[in-house]
Design a protein around this motif. Structure first.
Motif, PDB file in Angstrom:
ATOM      1  N   HIS A 197       0.842  -1.211   0.000  1.00 34.57           N
ATOM      2  CA  HIS A 197       0.000   0.000   0.000  1.00 34.57           C
ATOM      3  C   HIS A 197       0.869   1.249   0.000  1.00 34.57           C
ATOM      4  N   TYR A 198       1.895   1.225   0.850  1.00 34.22           N
ATOM      5  CA  TYR A 198       2.783   2.394   0.920  1.00 34.22           C
ATOM      6  C   TYR A 198       3.504   2.587  -0.411  1.00 34.22           C
ATOM      7  N   ALA A 199       4.050   1.487  -0.938  1.00 35.23           N
ATOM      8  CA  ALA A 199       4.819   1.597  -2.192  1.00 35.23           C
ATOM      9  C   ALA A 199       3.942   2.150  -3.310  1.00 35.23           C
TER      10      ALA A 199
ATOM     11  N   VAL B 167       0.281   7.157   3.799  1.00 35.46           N
ATOM     12  CA  VAL B 167       1.488   7.679   4.461  1.00 35.46           C
ATOM     13  C   VAL B 167       1.190   7.677   5.965  1.00 35.46           C
ATOM     14  N   SER B 168       2.256   7.622   6.766  1.00 39.74           N
ATOM     15  CA  SER B 168       2.045   7.396   8.207  1.00 39.74           C
ATOM     16  C   SER B 168       1.647   8.659   8.975  1.00 39.74           C
ATOM     17  N   GLU B 169       2.049   9.818   8.487  1.00 41.91           N
ATOM     18  CA  GLU B 169       1.877  11.091   9.209  1.00 41.91           C
ATOM     19  C   GLU B 169       2.517  11.025  10.603  1.00 41.91           C
ATOM     20  N   LEU B 170       3.600  10.275  10.703  1.00 39.00           N
ATOM     21  CA  LEU B 170       4.290  10.117  11.997  1.00 39.00           C
ATOM     22  C   LEU B 170       5.563  10.958  12.095  1.00 39.00           C
ATOM     23  N   SER B 171       5.787  11.833  11.112  1.00 40.22           N
ATOM     24  CA  SER B 171       7.090  12.516  11.067  1.00 40.22           C
ATOM     25  C   SER B 171       7.356  13.400  12.279  1.00 40.22           C
ATOM     26  N   ALA B 172       6.337  14.058  12.817  1.00 42.79           N
ATOM     27  CA  ALA B 172       6.598  14.918  13.982  1.00 42.79           C
ATOM     28  C   ALA B 172       6.982  14.061  15.187  1.00 42.79           C
TER      29      ALA B 172
ATOM     30  N   GLN C 219      13.159   2.426   3.309  1.00 39.74           N
ATOM     31  CA  GLN C 219      14.074   3.367   2.643  1.00 39.74           C
ATOM     32  C   GLN C 219      13.759   4.818   3.013  1.00 39.74           C
ATOM     33  N   GLU C 220      12.487   5.143   3.116  1.00 42.97           N
ATOM     34  CA  GLU C 220      12.126   6.527   3.455  1.00 42.97           C
ATOM     35  C   GLU C 220      12.568   6.865   4.871  1.00 42.97           C
ATOM     36  N   VAL C 221      12.418   5.894   5.784  1.00 44.02           N
ATOM     37  CA  VAL C 221      12.879   6.129   7.155  1.00 44.02           C
ATOM     38  C   VAL C 221      14.398   6.381   7.138  1.00 44.02           C
TER      39      VAL C 221
ATOM     40  N   GLY D 231       0.275  22.262  10.249  1.00 44.55           N
ATOM     41  CA  GLY D 231       1.669  21.947  10.596  1.00 44.55           C
ATOM     42  C   GLY D 231       2.191  20.707   9.885  1.00 44.55           C
ATOM     43  N   TYR D 232       1.498  20.266   8.834  1.00 43.64           N
ATOM     44  CA  TYR D 232       1.924  19.065   8.091  1.00 43.64           C
ATOM     45  C   TYR D 232       1.649  19.277   6.611  1.00 43.64           C
ATOM     46  N   LEU D 233       2.537  18.790   5.756  1.00 40.09           N
ATOM     47  CA  LEU D 233       2.254  18.655   4.320  1.00 40.09           C
ATOM     48  C   LEU D 233       2.756  17.288   3.885  1.00 40.09           C
ATOM     49  N   HIS D 234       2.042  16.675   2.966  1.00 39.87           N
ATOM     50  CA  HIS D 234       2.450  15.413   2.347  1.00 39.87           C
ATOM     51  C   HIS D 234       3.795  15.612   1.637  1.00 39.87           C
ATOM     52  N   ASN D 235       4.613  14.561   1.563  1.00 43.33           N
ATOM     53  CA  ASN D 235       5.949  14.710   0.955  1.00 43.33           C
ATOM     54  C   ASN D 235       5.893  15.247  -0.478  1.00 43.33           C
ATOM     55  N   HIS D 236       4.984  14.698  -1.291  1.00 39.32           N
ATOM     56  CA  HIS D 236       4.929  15.147  -2.688  1.00 39.32           C
ATOM     57  C   HIS D 236       4.496  16.622  -2.744  1.00 39.32           C
ATOM     58  N   VAL D 237       3.612  17.008  -1.844  1.00 39.32           N
ATOM     59  CA  VAL D 237       3.166  18.409  -1.796  1.00 39.32           C
ATOM     60  C   VAL D 237       4.350  19.308  -1.426  1.00 39.32           C
ATOM     61  N   ARG D 238       5.180  18.845  -0.460  1.00 38.38           N
ATOM     62  CA  ARG D 238       6.358  19.654  -0.094  1.00 38.38           C
ATOM     63  C   ARG D 238       7.245  19.868  -1.320  1.00 38.38           C
ATOM     64  N   MET D 239       7.381  18.812  -2.127  1.00 39.91           N
ATOM     65  CA  MET D 239       8.220  18.932  -3.336  1.00 39.91           C
ATOM     66  C   MET D 239       7.594  19.921  -4.314  1.00 39.91           C
TER      67      MET D 239
ATOM     68  N   HIS E 144       5.252  20.793  12.199  1.00 39.62           N
ATOM     69  CA  HIS E 144       5.474  20.162  13.510  1.00 39.62           C
ATOM     70  C   HIS E 144       6.716  19.266  13.456  1.00 39.62           C
ATOM     71  N   ASP E 145       7.048  18.776  12.254  1.00 41.12           N
ATOM     72  CA  ASP E 145       8.234  17.924  12.130  1.00 41.12           C
ATOM     73  C   ASP E 145       9.465  18.729  11.712  1.00 41.12           C
ATOM     74  N   ALA E 146       9.403  20.067  11.827  1.00 36.65           N
ATOM     75  CA  ALA E 146      10.492  20.939  11.350  1.00 36.65           C
ATOM     76  C   ALA E 146      11.853  20.394  11.764  1.00 36.65           C
ATOM     77  N   ASP E 147      12.706  20.154  10.792  1.00 39.88           N
ATOM     78  CA  ASP E 147      13.962  19.476  11.046  1.00 39.88           C
ATOM     79  C   ASP E 147      15.061  20.135  10.223  1.00 39.88           C
ATOM     80  N   ALA E 148      16.133  20.545  10.892  1.00 41.49           N
ATOM     81  CA  ALA E 148      17.193  21.301  10.202  1.00 41.49           C
ATOM     82  C   ALA E 148      17.731  20.521   9.004  1.00 41.49           C
TER      83      ALA E 148
ATOM     84  N   SER F  44      16.463  17.492   7.306  1.00 39.75           N
ATOM     85  CA  SER F  44      15.518  17.088   6.251  1.00 39.75           C
ATOM     86  C   SER F  44      15.016  18.298   5.478  1.00 39.75           C
ATOM     87  N   ASN F  45      14.763  19.395   6.182  1.00 35.08           N
ATOM     88  CA  ASN F  45      14.182  20.546   5.505  1.00 35.08           C
ATOM     89  C   ASN F  45      15.211  21.279   4.640  1.00 35.08           C
ATOM     90  N   THR F  46      16.335  21.654   5.237  1.00 38.24           N
ATOM     91  CA  THR F  46      17.329  22.428   4.468  1.00 38.24           C
ATOM     92  C   THR F  46      17.797  21.634   3.250  1.00 38.24           C
TER      93      THR F  46
END
Ligand SMILES: Cc1cc2nc3c(=O)[nH]c(=O)nc-3n(C[C@H](O)[C@H](O)[C@H](O)COP(=O)(O)OP(=O)(O)OC[C@H]3O[C@@H](n4cnc5c(N)ncnc54)[C@H](O)[C@@H]3O)c2cc1C
Length: 370
Positions: free
Chosen positions: A23-25, A40-45, A75-77, A134-142, A168-172, A174-176
């Motif tokens: 399902h994830y793949a 998607v898990s929405e567990l990033s924060a 792999q994503e983790v 405080g969340y966006l899907h990965n593809h949306v972030r791209m 909420h998952d703001a991370d120096a 992953s984000n930069t």
């Protein structure tokens, strides 16, 4: 929003585990929108503050799926750990980013984009979603980062900083590094261009920005990442310990130590603060004393009052490491980070070759689905 507690993170992990395989793949690239996401898990924060760990996620996947079926999720983790390691080996990238943010004023066009008033319907909806959830899907972030850089022609550091203010998952790391990757300066010459057709397909037709995007832009031309340095050594604390938690690792526990007190540093963001209070409560339940908030300037006195050595989890390169740099503590690192970070010397593809060995080295071994 999922509650910022370890219990809520573990419950979500158990609920999502059956979907960590095919399902994830198959579904991870599509975003049916808030409230409708199943793949998607929405567990990033939670993992960003380590309410749950990367290891918890990987073990949950392997308990229900073969390593092949869960390959994409695992792999994503590891992408997360790769980015953390990449920045850890190149702390100058964070210092340069911070200096550039400080030197770059927010222009009216950037403000309009952040307010969600560009006139590009998908972008404006995602700008509002970011601020509200405080969340966006990965593809949306791209897509958002790409439209920001190549269609709106705004400075990528202002966009990256906007994300950090709201996620909420703001991370120096992953984000930069993800913003740099979209811009084509992380893997020089390779940029990510948002395409209207791709957006229409992966938002299930909710948006269709045909004719509105610059789909022919060139990558940005900025210096490539510097060469990797070596990972600074961590401490191995022993004996009587005053454990000082911070927002980067709220469930850290120094194995083999006699923890006589648990303190936690203040965190500015509400999600981080609540996560920290939950982690400190869990740690304190293993000690004779209640958890207490400790100001950075008081940490040495607090530990001395307990007759214990001050110990902190390692703060990876980012604002928490900056804020705690002068605290006179021993800094201990998790085995997961010690194993992954030194491998982030080049691109993700060579890093990823190590994943089978990294999985085999988990201790105790991961329970594998038959
Ligand atoms: C421009 C941009 C900015 C980003 N900023 C951040 C950030 O500040 N903090 C952050 O944690 N992630 C960031 N990411 C990575 C990724 O988008 C999020 O980790 C992911 O969307 C989180 O959603 P999820 O928990 O539902 O992920 P899932 O798809 O369920 O993935 C499981 C876990 O794997 C990790 N992961 C998944 N995709 C990625 C990825 N591409 N890079 C790194 N780790 C990943 C996350 O920890 C995630 O919780 C950014 C990506 C882009 C393109």
């Amino acid at each position: 929003m999922l509650e910022p507690t370890r219990a809520a993170g573990l419950a979500r992990l158990a609920q999502f585990a059956p979907r960590m395989g095919r399902h994830y793949a198959a579904g991870r690239n599509s975003d049916p929108g808030p409230g409708a996401r199943q793949d998607v898990s929405e567990l990033s924060a939670h993992v960003r503050h380590r309410l749950i760990t990367e290891e918890d996620m990987v073990r949950a996947a392997l308990a229900q799926h073969s390593p092949q079926a869960a390959e994409k999720f695992i792999q994503e983790v590891y992408w997360r750990s790769y980015w953390k390691g990449f920045l850890e080996l190149r702390p100058r990238m964070w210092r340069d980013y911070r200096a550039r943010v400080d030197a770059t004023p927010i222009t009216p066009a950037a403000q309009a984009a952040m307010d969600g008033s560009t006139g590009i319907a998908c972008f404006d909806a995602w700008a509002r979603e970011l601020a509200e959830t405080g969340y966006l899907h990965n593809h949306v972030r791209m897509w958002v980062a790409s439209i920001w850089i190549f269609t709106l022609r705004l400075d990528w550091v202002l966009g990256a900083e906007w994300f950090l203010r709201h996620l909420h998952d703001a991370d120096a790391a992953s984000n930069t590094l993800s913003w740099r990757w979209v811009a084509g300066i992380q893997t020089p010459g390779k940029h990510y261009l948002a395409r209207a057709e791709n957006i229409a397909r992966h938002t299930m037709g909710r948006f269709d920005p045909r004719g509105e995007l610059n789909e022919n832009a060139e990558p940005l031309d900025e210096p490539a990442p510097p060469a990797a340095s070596t990972l600074p050594p961590a401490d191995t604390p022993r004996g009587r310990v005053a454990l000082l938690l911070h927002e980067d690792d709220v469930t850290f526990w120094p194995e083999g130590c006699d923890v006589v007190g648990v303190g936690f540093l203040p965190a500015a963001r509400p999600f981080a603060r609540a996560a920290l209070e939950d982690g400190a409560r869990i740690a304190a339940a293993r000690t004779p004393r209640c958890a207490e908030a400790v100001a950075a300037a008081d940490t040495a006195r607090w530990a001395a009052g307990l007759g214990a050595e001050l110990v902190m989890p390692w703060a990876p390169v980012g604002w928490c490491a900056d804020a705690t740099a002068t605290i006179p503590a021993r800094r201990a690192r998790r085995g997961w980070d010690d194993a992954c970070w030194p491998l982030a010397r080049r691109g993700f593809f060579p890093f990823k070759e190590n994943i089978p060995a990294l999985l085999r080295s988990l201790h105790p071994p991961a329970a594998l689905a038959l």
